[in-house]
Design a protein around this motif. Structure first.
Motif, PDB file in Angstrom:
ATOM      1  N   LYS A 171      20.651  56.073  46.677  1.00  0.00           N
ATOM      2  CA  LYS A 171      20.246  57.229  47.483  1.00  0.00           C
ATOM      3  C   LYS A 171      18.754  57.520  47.383  1.00  0.00           C
ATOM      4  O   LYS A 171      18.087  57.774  48.385  1.00  0.00           O
ATOM      5  CB  LYS A 171      21.057  58.450  47.006  1.00  0.00           C
ATOM      6  CG  LYS A 171      20.804  59.708  47.776  1.00  0.00           C
ATOM      7  CD  LYS A 171      21.638  60.844  47.261  1.00  0.00           C
ATOM      8  CE  LYS A 171      21.004  61.452  46.035  1.00  0.00           C
ATOM      9  NZ  LYS A 171      21.593  62.717  45.606  1.00  0.00           N
ATOM     10  N   ASP A 182      19.634  62.515  54.364  1.00  0.00           N
ATOM     11  CA  ASP A 182      21.025  62.158  54.639  1.00  0.00           C
ATOM     12  C   ASP A 182      21.682  61.529  53.416  1.00  0.00           C
ATOM     13  O   ASP A 182      21.017  60.928  52.568  1.00  0.00           O
ATOM     14  CB  ASP A 182      21.096  61.174  55.812  1.00  0.00           C
ATOM     15  CG  ASP A 182      20.698  61.840  57.120  1.00  0.00           C
ATOM     16  OD1 ASP A 182      20.575  63.086  57.127  1.00  0.00           O
ATOM     17  OD2 ASP A 182      20.496  61.123  58.110  1.00  0.00           O
ATOM     18  N   SER A 183      22.990  61.651  53.348  1.00  0.00           N
ATOM     19  CA  SER A 183      23.729  61.081  52.221  1.00  0.00           C
ATOM     20  C   SER A 183      23.758  59.562  52.334  1.00  0.00           C
ATOM     21  O   SER A 183      23.603  58.994  53.427  1.00  0.00           O
ATOM     22  CB  SER A 183      25.166  61.611  52.220  1.00  0.00           C
ATOM     23  OG  SER A 183      25.846  61.083  53.347  1.00  0.00           O
ATOM     24  N   SER A 185      26.292  57.701  52.113  1.00  0.00           N
ATOM     25  CA  SER A 185      27.427  57.226  52.924  1.00  0.00           C
ATOM     26  C   SER A 185      27.079  57.248  54.412  1.00  0.00           C
ATOM     27  O   SER A 185      27.543  56.404  55.176  1.00  0.00           O
ATOM     28  CB  SER A 185      28.686  58.039  52.630  1.00  0.00           C
ATOM     29  OG  SER A 185      28.409  59.394  52.782  1.00  0.00           O
ATOM     30  N   SER A 186      26.249  58.186  54.815  1.00  0.00           N
ATOM     31  CA  SER A 186      25.888  58.206  56.241  1.00  0.00           C
ATOM     32  C   SER A 186      24.760  57.213  56.553  1.00  0.00           C
ATOM     33  O   SER A 186      24.561  56.846  57.704  1.00  0.00           O
ATOM     34  CB  SER A 186      25.500  59.621  56.682  1.00  0.00           C
ATOM     35  OG  SER A 186      24.318  60.012  56.031  1.00  0.00           O
ATOM     36  N   LEU A 187      24.033  56.776  55.520  1.00  0.00           N
ATOM     37  CA  LEU A 187      22.940  55.826  55.764  1.00  0.00           C
ATOM     38  C   LEU A 187      23.422  54.372  55.701  1.00  0.00           C
ATOM     39  O   LEU A 187      22.781  53.475  56.259  1.00  0.00           O
ATOM     40  CB  LEU A 187      21.817  56.036  54.728  1.00  0.00           C
ATOM     41  CG  LEU A 187      21.056  57.363  54.825  1.00  0.00           C
ATOM     42  CD1 LEU A 187      20.136  57.545  53.615  1.00  0.00           C
ATOM     43  CD2 LEU A 187      20.233  57.426  56.112  1.00  0.00           C
ATOM     44  N   LYS A 190      24.318  50.609  58.740  1.00  0.00           N
ATOM     45  CA  LYS A 190      23.485  50.487  59.937  1.00  0.00           C
ATOM     46  C   LYS A 190      22.124  49.906  59.566  1.00  0.00           C
ATOM     47  O   LYS A 190      21.748  49.921  58.375  1.00  0.00           O
ATOM     48  CB  LYS A 190      23.329  51.817  60.668  1.00  0.00           C
ATOM     49  CG  LYS A 190      23.133  53.017  59.796  1.00  0.00           C
ATOM     50  CD  LYS A 190      23.142  54.312  60.591  1.00  0.00           C
ATOM     51  CE  LYS A 190      24.376  55.133  60.381  1.00  0.00           C
ATOM     52  NZ  LYS A 190      24.183  56.580  60.429  1.00  0.00           N
TER      53      LYS A 190
END
Ligand code: SF4
Length: 233
Positions: A171, A182-183, A185-187, A190
């Motif tokens: 992170k 952003d966390s 998991s959301s990064l 992609k």
């Protein structure tokens, strides 16, 4: 300042930024008031023109942020200076601080296994670095300010390496490189952009050692990275 010292600093493009302190600390190089915005800007500009040797020397003597007070060694980074793959963690741990090399403890062993899993080897088309080059005490995360002070060094390394793909490990690395809150998991999952270079986020090996179930997700990230690299070559 004697002529020899002046010559060395001049070669490093660090004049007039560095000066000797008076009194008992006369032997230490100290940066002039770091709160002066001009000094920081000038230092960034100087770093931007350094070659590898100059950059290594500048890092080894750096006192830009408070982390220099508790370090044993700076941890510059290691690997192929023309690597296609650049892995970036958050900062050195105890063992790294002791040896001056990134990812040498248990997390380093796991990173080597992760590299091997996708056909890579430390030092062979791979470079490993951190967001900060000095160990944060008690293995805490580097602060935003510390990361910001250290950023020009990493930025210069990236400029010289010219990697095809950057992997942010964890992170702290991801959020600093992407300037995001952003966390993780959301990064994950992609392709991001770091100054024109594709960047993929996965977990830090030290976190994976504590959270074994997440290893499957990290494996997925590595497969995604491998596929992405293939599309870039
Ligand atoms: Fe300098 Fe970076 Fe170490 Fe801070 S962490 S003292 S900015 S090299």
């Amino acid at each position: 300042m004697n002529d020899r010292r002046k010559q060395i600093l001049n070669e490093l493009n660090l004049l007039p930024l560095w000066q000797l302190k008076s009194g008992t600390q006369r032997q230490s190089h100290q940066l002039r008031s770091l709160s002066e915005p001009d000094s920081t800007i000038n230092l960034s500009q100087s770093i931007h023109h350094m070659d590898w040797d100059q950059l290594k020397q500048a890092v080894s003597q750096c006192t830009l942020c408070p982390l220099h007070q508790t370090r044993t060694n700076t941890v510059f980074g290691v690997g192929d200076e023309h690597a296609d793959w650049l892995f970036i963690g958050e900062g050195p741990g105890a063992r790294e601080d002791e040896l001056g090399e990134p990812f040498v403890g248990p997390a380093g062993k796991l990173l080597d296994q992760m590299l091997a899993a996708i056909g890579l080897k430390r030092g062979d088309r791979v470079y490993i670095a951190n967001i900060v080059k000095c160990r944060p005490p008690n293995n805490r995360n580097p602060s935003t300010e510390e990361a910001k002070q250290c950023e020009p060094y990493l930025s210069r390394q990236i400029d010289m390496i010219k990697p095809k793909l950057i992997i942010a490990l964890g992170k702290v690395a991801a959020q600093n490189l992407l300037d995001s809150d952003d966390s993780i998991s959301s990064l994950r999952g992609k392709t991001h952009d770091y100054r024109g270079i594709p960047l993929i986020v996965t977990y830090h090996p030290a976190y994976l050692l504590r959270s074994l179930p997440e290893k499957a997700k990290a494996w997925k990230d590595l497969c995604f990275a491998k596929t992405t690299m293939r599309s870039l070559v």
